[in-house]
Design a protein around this motif. Structure first.
Motif, PDB file in Angstrom:
ATOM      1  N   CYS A 255     -71.983 -31.848 -17.090  1.00  0.00           N
ATOM      2  CA  CYS A 255     -72.091 -31.660 -18.386  1.00  0.00           C
ATOM      3  C   CYS A 255     -73.058 -32.736 -18.977  1.00  0.00           C
ATOM      4  CB  CYS A 255     -70.637 -32.622 -18.738  1.00  0.00           C
ATOM      5  SG  CYS A 255     -70.692 -33.281 -20.593  1.00  0.00           S
TER       6      CYS A 255
ATOM      7  N   CYS B  17     -72.197 -37.905 -17.657  1.00  0.00           N
ATOM      8  CA  CYS B  17     -70.825 -37.203 -17.104  1.00  0.00           C
ATOM      9  C   CYS B  17     -70.892 -36.348 -16.064  1.00  0.00           C
ATOM     10  CB  CYS B  17     -70.421 -36.467 -18.688  1.00  0.00           C
ATOM     11  SG  CYS B  17     -68.826 -35.509 -18.082  1.00  0.00           S
TER      12      CYS B  17
ATOM     13  N   TYR C 178     -66.847 -39.678 -16.400  1.00  0.00           N
ATOM     14  CA  TYR C 178     -66.920 -38.548 -17.429  1.00  0.00           C
ATOM     15  C   TYR C 178     -67.093 -39.085 -18.669  1.00  0.00           C
ATOM     16  CZ  TYR C 178     -64.574 -36.281 -13.536  1.00  0.00           C
ATOM     17  OH  TYR C 178     -64.209 -35.779 -12.116  1.00  0.00           O
TER      18      TYR C 178
ATOM     19  N   ASN D 188     -65.817 -25.999 -24.558  1.00  0.00           N
ATOM     20  CA  ASN D 188     -66.442 -26.277 -23.333  1.00  0.00           C
ATOM     21  C   ASN D 188     -67.998 -26.280 -23.458  1.00  0.00           C
ATOM     22  OD1 ASN D 188     -66.474 -27.377 -20.783  1.00  0.00           O
ATOM     23  ND2 ASN D 188     -66.072 -25.502 -19.669  1.00  0.00           N
TER      24      ASN D 188
ATOM     25  N   TRP E  28     -68.897 -34.091 -15.000  1.00  0.00           N
ATOM     26  CA  TRP E  28     -68.080 -32.879 -15.159  1.00  0.00           C
ATOM     27  C   TRP E  28     -68.704 -31.697 -14.813  1.00  0.00           C
ATOM     28  CZ3 TRP E  28     -62.761 -33.124 -15.834  1.00  0.00           C
ATOM     29  CH2 TRP E  28     -62.479 -31.890 -16.205  1.00  0.00           C
TER      30      TRP E  28
ATOM     31  N   TYR F 223     -60.071 -27.756 -25.521  1.00  0.00           N
ATOM     32  CA  TYR F 223     -61.329 -28.492 -25.984  1.00  0.00           C
ATOM     33  C   TYR F 223     -62.371 -27.322 -25.651  1.00  0.00           C
ATOM     34  CZ  TYR F 223     -58.723 -32.607 -25.088  1.00  0.00           C
ATOM     35  OH  TYR F 223     -57.577 -33.561 -25.114  1.00  0.00           O
TER      36      TYR F 223
ATOM     37  N   GLN G 196     -64.667 -36.666 -23.825  1.00  0.00           N
ATOM     38  CA  GLN G 196     -63.909 -35.239 -23.916  1.00  0.00           C
ATOM     39  C   GLN G 196     -63.523 -34.965 -22.683  1.00  0.00           C
ATOM     40  OE1 GLN G 196     -66.424 -31.839 -25.404  1.00  0.00           O
ATOM     41  NE2 GLN G 196     -64.921 -30.683 -24.559  1.00  0.00           N
ATOM     42  N   HIS G 197     -64.283 -35.025 -21.740  1.00  0.00           N
ATOM     43  CA  HIS G 197     -63.785 -34.529 -20.163  1.00  0.00           C
ATOM     44  C   HIS G 197     -62.857 -35.688 -19.688  1.00  0.00           C
ATOM     45  CE1 HIS G 197     -67.407 -31.904 -20.178  1.00  0.00           C
ATOM     46  NE2 HIS G 197     -66.555 -31.193 -20.438  1.00  0.00           N
TER      47      HIS G 197
END
Length: 170
Positions: free
Chosen positions: A135, A120, A145, A102, A122, A100, A148-149
């Motif tokens: 994030c 999020c 999250y 980042n 994260w 993914y 994606q996370h």
């Protein structure tokens, strides 16, 4: 209990039978009214030497010549326990892990004080560095999250078991 006295003629008979190569059990039977252990003890106390061995047992046996081993040994997996009912498992080849990106846009990055339920949580980077941030993307409902996370944080149990690190060689 009967106490046995070793008379001189019984001792002489013991010595003759011992030198003749009879076993302690055979000597005990020959003398009568004495045990094998009594014979062994008397032989030991008299200091009688070991009996002469027959020529066939005195010479060491020749060993068979072994061919030089040029084979390579292959280790086999160890099977423990009763393998009669063991199940044969097929090995699945694991797919390459999904990577993914980042990269979090600068406008989306948040500090700890800026986080809320809709963002999020994260963490990105080292918390002790000044570049650390969260994030800050749009969190999925009921989760801390973003999409994606969440895919990284929440993996199905089967995937976690399959990806468990294998123990190293001992």
């Amino acid at each position: 209990m009967t106490v046995l006295t070793w008379s001189d003629d019984r001792v002489e008979q013991l010595k003759k039978l011992w030198e003749a190569g009879l076993s302690a059990s055979q000597i005990a039977a020959e003398l009568g009214n004495v045990t094998r252990n009594a014979v062994i003890g008397k032989v030991h106390r008299l200091g009688l030497s070991g009996r002469a061995k027959s020529p066939s047992s005195a010479a060491p046996r020749p060993r068979k010549a072994r061919p030089a081993q040029h084979m390579m040994r292959v280790t086999r997996p160890v099977a423990r326990g009763n393998t009669a009912l063991a199940q044969a498992f097929e090995v699945e080849v694991e797919a390459e892990p999904v990577t993914y990106d980042n990269v979090v846009p600068m406008s989306q990055r948040l500090s700890l004080l800026e986080l809320n339920e809709a963002t999020c949580h994260w963490p990105v980077g080292d918390p002790s560095s000044p570049d650390f941030f969260f994030c800050g993307g749009k969190a999925l409902s009921g989760l801390p999250y973003c999409a994606q996370h969440s895919r990284v944080a929440y993996q199905p149990a089967a995937d976690r078991r399959r990806a468990a690190p294998k123990p190293g060689p001992r």
